[in-house]
Design a protein around this motif. Structure first.
Motif, PDB file in Angstrom:
ATOM      1  N   PRO A   1       0.828  -1.213   0.000  1.00 48.28           N
ATOM      2  CA  PRO A   1       0.000   0.000   0.000  1.00 48.28           C
ATOM      3  C   PRO A   1       0.859   1.259   0.000  1.00 48.28           C
ATOM      4  CG  PRO A   1       0.069  -0.963   2.192  1.00 48.28           C
ATOM      5  CD  PRO A   1       0.775  -1.923   1.285  1.00 48.28           C
ATOM      6  N   ALA A   2       0.212   2.376  -0.276  1.00 49.24           N
ATOM      7  CA  ALA A   2       0.825   3.712  -0.259  1.00 49.24           C
ATOM      8  C   ALA A   2       1.828   3.894  -1.386  1.00 49.24           C
ATOM      9  CB  ALA A   2       1.467   4.019   1.090  1.00 49.24           C
ATOM     10  N   SER A   3       2.889   3.084  -1.409  1.00 47.17           N
ATOM     11  CA  SER A   3       3.926   3.254  -2.420  1.00 47.17           C
ATOM     12  C   SER A   3       3.566   2.585  -3.734  1.00 47.17           C
ATOM     13  CB  SER A   3       5.246   2.686  -1.907  1.00 47.17           C
ATOM     14  OG  SER A   3       5.164   1.266  -1.784  1.00 47.17           O
ATOM     15  N   GLY A   4       2.730   1.540  -3.693  1.00 41.79           N
ATOM     16  CA  GLY A   4       2.471   0.751  -4.891  1.00 41.79           C
ATOM     17  C   GLY A   4       3.664  -0.085  -5.314  1.00 41.79           C
ATOM     18  N   GLU A   5       4.595  -0.307  -4.402  1.00 44.41           N
ATOM     19  CA  GLU A   5       5.794  -1.096  -4.725  1.00 44.41           C
ATOM     20  C   GLU A   5       5.435  -2.574  -4.846  1.00 44.41           C
ATOM     21  OE1 GLU A   5      10.090  -2.366  -2.712  1.00 44.41           O
ATOM     22  OE2 GLU A   5       8.721  -0.998  -1.672  1.00 44.41           O
ATOM     23  N   VAL A   6       5.946  -3.220  -5.893  1.00 47.95           N
ATOM     24  CA  VAL A   6       5.782  -4.662  -6.048  1.00 47.95           C
ATOM     25  C   VAL A   6       6.790  -5.339  -5.128  1.00 47.95           C
ATOM     26  CG1 VAL A   6       5.843  -6.602  -7.648  1.00 47.95           C
ATOM     27  CG2 VAL A   6       4.991  -4.388  -8.419  1.00 47.95           C
ATOM     28  N   ILE A   7       6.309  -6.003  -4.087  1.00 47.14           N
ATOM     29  CA  ILE A   7       7.208  -6.579  -3.084  1.00 47.14           C
ATOM     30  C   ILE A   7       7.449  -8.065  -3.300  1.00 47.14           C
ATOM     31  CG2 ILE A   7       6.685  -4.847  -1.339  1.00 47.14           C
ATOM     32  CD1 ILE A   7       4.787  -6.849  -0.018  1.00 47.14           C
ATOM     33  N   ALA A   8       6.701  -8.687  -4.218  1.00 48.42           N
ATOM     34  CA  ALA A   8       6.952 -10.082  -4.584  1.00 48.42           C
ATOM     35  C   ALA A   8       6.423 -10.292  -5.994  1.00 48.42           C
ATOM     36  CB  ALA A   8       6.272 -11.041  -3.610  1.00 48.42           C
ATOM     37  N   GLY A   9       7.237 -10.949  -6.838  1.00 49.04           N
ATOM     38  CA  GLY A   9       6.854 -11.126  -8.225  1.00 49.04           C
ATOM     39  C   GLY A   9       7.229  -9.880  -9.042  1.00 49.04           C
ATOM     40  N   PRO A  10       6.644  -9.722 -10.239  1.00 44.43           N
ATOM     41  CA  PRO A  10       5.716 -10.645 -10.868  1.00 44.43           C
ATOM     42  C   PRO A  10       6.415 -11.885 -11.424  1.00 44.43           C
ATOM     43  CG  PRO A  10       6.157  -8.800 -12.331  1.00 44.43           C
ATOM     44  CD  PRO A  10       6.850  -8.500 -11.043  1.00 44.43           C
ATOM     45  N   LEU A  11       5.714 -13.005 -11.362  1.00 41.81           N
ATOM     46  CA  LEU A  11       6.207 -14.281 -11.872  1.00 41.81           C
ATOM     47  C   LEU A  11       5.572 -14.534 -13.236  1.00 41.81           C
ATOM     48  CD1 LEU A  11       7.582 -17.097 -11.572  1.00 41.81           C
ATOM     49  CD2 LEU A  11       5.476 -17.844 -10.427  1.00 41.81           C
ATOM     50  N   TYR A  12       6.413 -14.732 -14.246  1.00 44.97           N
ATOM     51  CA  TYR A  12       5.935 -14.999 -15.597  1.00 44.97           C
ATOM     52  C   TYR A  12       6.458 -16.341 -16.112  1.00 44.97           C
ATOM     53  CZ  TYR A  12       4.345 -10.153 -16.061  1.00 44.97           C
ATOM     54  OH  TYR A  12       3.683  -8.957 -15.887  1.00 44.97           O
ATOM     55  N   ASP A  13       5.693 -16.922 -17.027  1.00 46.72           N
ATOM     56  CA  ASP A  13       6.123 -18.063 -17.844  1.00 46.72           C
ATOM     57  C   ASP A  13       6.406 -19.322 -17.051  1.00 46.72           C
ATOM     58  OD1 ASP A  13       5.991 -16.475 -20.199  1.00 46.72           O
ATOM     59  OD2 ASP A  13       7.930 -15.593 -19.684  1.00 46.72           O
TER      60      ASP A  13
ATOM     61  N   GLU B   1       4.504 -22.019 -13.656  1.00 49.09           N
ATOM     62  CA  GLU B   1       3.713 -22.177 -12.457  1.00 49.09           C
ATOM     63  C   GLU B   1       4.600 -21.906 -11.254  1.00 49.09           C
ATOM     64  OE1 GLU B   1       0.119 -25.220 -13.471  1.00 49.09           O
ATOM     65  OE2 GLU B   1       1.928 -26.130 -12.649  1.00 49.09           O
ATOM     66  N   GLY B   2       4.019 -21.439 -10.179  1.00 48.19           N
ATOM     67  CA  GLY B   2       4.823 -21.169  -8.991  1.00 48.19           C
ATOM     68  C   GLY B   2       4.002 -20.486  -7.920  1.00 48.19           C
ATOM     69  N   ILE B   3       4.626 -20.277  -6.779  1.00 51.16           N
ATOM     70  CA  ILE B   3       3.983 -19.640  -5.639  1.00 51.16           C
ATOM     71  C   ILE B   3       4.795 -18.411  -5.249  1.00 51.16           C
ATOM     72  CG2 ILE B   3       3.247 -19.911  -3.240  1.00 51.16           C
ATOM     73  CD1 ILE B   3       2.967 -22.896  -3.745  1.00 51.16           C
ATOM     74  N   VAL B   4       4.140 -17.271  -5.246  1.00 53.13           N
ATOM     75  CA  VAL B   4       4.770 -16.009  -4.865  1.00 53.13           C
ATOM     76  C   VAL B   4       4.338 -15.695  -3.437  1.00 53.13           C
ATOM     77  CG1 VAL B   4       4.869 -13.539  -5.342  1.00 53.13           C
ATOM     78  CG2 VAL B   4       4.857 -15.177  -7.242  1.00 53.13           C
ATOM     79  N   VAL B   5       5.303 -15.487  -2.549  1.00 50.59           N
ATOM     80  CA  VAL B   5       5.028 -15.320  -1.121  1.00 50.59           C
ATOM     81  C   VAL B   5       5.548 -13.960  -0.658  1.00 50.59           C
ATOM     82  CG1 VAL B   5       5.498 -16.216   1.193  1.00 50.59           C
ATOM     83  CG2 VAL B   5       5.110 -17.802  -0.706  1.00 50.59           C
ATOM     84  N   ALA B   6       4.783 -13.313   0.218  1.00 53.48           N
ATOM     85  CA  ALA B   6       5.221 -12.037   0.788  1.00 53.48           C
ATOM     86  C   ALA B   6       4.652 -11.884   2.184  1.00 53.48           C
ATOM     87  CB  ALA B   6       4.777 -10.872  -0.086  1.00 53.48           C
ATOM     88  N   ASP B   7       5.367 -11.168   3.035  1.00 54.30           N
ATOM     89  CA  ASP B   7       4.899 -10.824   4.374  1.00 54.30           C
ATOM     90  C   ASP B   7       4.297  -9.421   4.333  1.00 54.30           C
ATOM     91  OD1 ASP B   7       5.681 -13.194   5.683  1.00 54.30           O
ATOM     92  OD2 ASP B   7       7.753 -12.487   5.800  1.00 54.30           O
ATOM     93  N   CYS B   8       3.055  -9.314   4.788  1.00 53.11           N
ATOM     94  CA  CYS B   8       2.311  -8.064   4.725  1.00 53.11           C
ATOM     95  C   CYS B   8       2.072  -7.544   6.140  1.00 53.11           C
ATOM     96  CB  CYS B   8       0.976  -8.284   4.016  1.00 53.11           C
ATOM     97  SG  CYS B   8       1.136  -8.919   2.330  1.00 53.11           S
ATOM     98  N   ASP B   9       2.796  -6.501   6.513  1.00 56.60           N
ATOM     99  CA  ASP B   9       2.634  -5.866   7.823  1.00 56.60           C
ATOM    100  C   ASP B   9       1.445  -4.919   7.743  1.00 56.60           C
ATOM    101  OD1 ASP B   9       2.768  -4.443  10.176  1.00 56.60           O
ATOM    102  OD2 ASP B   9       4.880  -3.905   9.990  1.00 56.60           O
ATOM    103  N   LEU B  10       0.339  -5.293   8.366  1.00 59.20           N
ATOM    104  CA  LEU B  10      -0.890  -4.521   8.215  1.00 59.20           C
ATOM    105  C   LEU B  10      -0.812  -3.144   8.857  1.00 59.20           C
ATOM    106  CD1 LEU B  10      -3.747  -7.153   8.542  1.00 59.20           C
ATOM    107  CD2 LEU B  10      -2.327  -6.546   6.569  1.00 59.20           C
ATOM    108  N   ARG B  11       0.233  -2.881   9.639  1.00 58.85           N
ATOM    109  CA  ARG B  11       0.429  -1.511  10.120  1.00 58.85           C
ATOM    110  C   ARG B  11       0.632  -0.560   8.954  1.00 58.85           C
ATOM    111  NH1 ARG B  11       5.362  -1.949  14.033  1.00 58.85           N
ATOM    112  NH2 ARG B  11       6.027  -3.175  12.223  1.00 58.85           N
ATOM    113  N   GLN B  12       1.192  -1.075   7.864  1.00 56.84           N
ATOM    114  CA  GLN B  12       1.400  -0.233   6.683  1.00 56.84           C
ATOM    115  C   GLN B  12       0.072   0.254   6.105  1.00 56.84           C
ATOM    116  OE1 GLN B  12       4.178  -1.522   3.655  1.00 56.84           O
ATOM    117  NE2 GLN B  12       5.275  -2.822   5.114  1.00 56.84           N
TER     118      GLN B  12
END
Length: 302
Positions: free
Chosen positions: A251-263, A265-276
């Motif tokens: 949020p706020a910055s719109g920064e991509v913090i995980a991925g994008p994954l192309y071409d 199959e796979g799992i993209v994982v990120a930790d989201c601190d809801l204080r943000q």
């Protein structure tokens, strides 16, 4: 004195995969295996693509003439899901086993009234179905397959992981649909999609900024090889119908913090601190101090 709600850090997983085309049982088994894999990586919220159970009617092939529409419709119906129903029960059992919440895109059917199908996003937890949302406006060729949602499910769901909301694919381009969901103060925005374009990446980054929420975007990686020889519709020569692009955006910055994954199959994982999300809404709260609904909504016609 009542204490303020806690704002946890939530590990999210965007599962980019292709279903077993028109095979509900095999697609469900694949999804449960991927859910377990994501949970093994510490994910607490596992998000699957649009209509993962069990086929997305992609423009890559659905616009081509010469197919057997009745045969395709019958197989699509047979591989669709009732909600609530036994498929939801099995997803809930997996959520209990792995202590996760799952967002799953399905073709939804109504067993008591065989007829229209709906492009639906299910939110399932250890105790069962938490919410479901039917896509308001099927896009172009999708209207041959899916009915229109009624809009009475545009809401945020309160969970132990925070306030979860979102829209399906190009619904995310609909300002008033976003506004309706923003009223609930989403902290994590679910965006299952079939769009693998650069423009979609711009859309989800904008929504992260506008909503003040983390955005979990999950398309399919769709390969021609996954369609059987008996698929009742012609297919183009291309070997890939959807490149993917799974991503998590802050949020706020719109920064991509995980991925994008192309071409792949796979799992993209990120930790989201809801204080943000709280900090983001301090700067810009689209449904709060920055809404000006008093002058902008509703507006009378000239």
């Amino acid at each position: 004195m009542e204490s303020a709600p806690t704002l946890p850090t939530v590990r999210v997983a965007a599962v980019q995969a292709m279903p077993v085309v028109l095979d509900l049982e095999a697609s469900l088994e694949k999804s449960l295996g991927l859910l377990a894999e994501a949970a093994g990586q510490g994910a607490q919220l596992v998000v699957f693509p649009e209509t993962f159970l069990s086929l997305y009617p992609s423009y890559a092939w659905a616009h081509l003439p010469g197919g057997d529409g009745d045969a395709l419709w019958e197989r699509l119906w047979a591989s669709s899901v009732e909600a609530p129903g036994p498929v939801v029960d099995r997803i809930a059992a997996a959520c209990r086993e792995h202590d996760v919440v799952c967002a799953m895109g399905v073709n939804e059917r109504e067993l008591e009234r065989p007829g229209s199908l709906y492009n639906t996003l299910l939110l399932v937890g250890p105790d069962g179905l938490l919410s479901k949302h039917r896509k308001l406006m099927p896009t172009y060729h999708e209207r041959l397959f899916h009915g229109l949602g009624t809009g009475d499910d545009l809401q945020v769901t309160e969970t132990r992981l925070g306030r979860l909301g979102g829209l399906i694919c190009w619904e995310n381009r609909m300002p008033l649909a976003r506004w309706a969901v923003y009223q609930g103060g989403p902290q994590i925005w679910l965006a299952p999609t079939a769009d693998d374009s650069d423009g979609w990446q711009a859309t989800i980054r904008h929504i992260a900024i506008e909503s003040g929420a983390f955005v979990v975007s999950v398309p399919q990686y769709i390969q021609r090889a996954g369609f059987g020889d008996d698929f009742p519709w012609p297919l183009p020569d291309s070997e890939v119908f959807g490149r993917g692009g799974a991503a998590v955006v802050a949020p706020a910055s719109g920064e991509v913090i995980a991925g994008p994954l192309y071409d792949a199959e796979g799992i993209v994982v990120a930790d989201c601190d809801l204080r943000q999300t709280l900090h983001a809404k301090r700067w810009f709260d689209a449904a709060g101090h920055y809404s000006r609904a008093d002058v902008l909504w509703p507006r009378s016609s000239p």
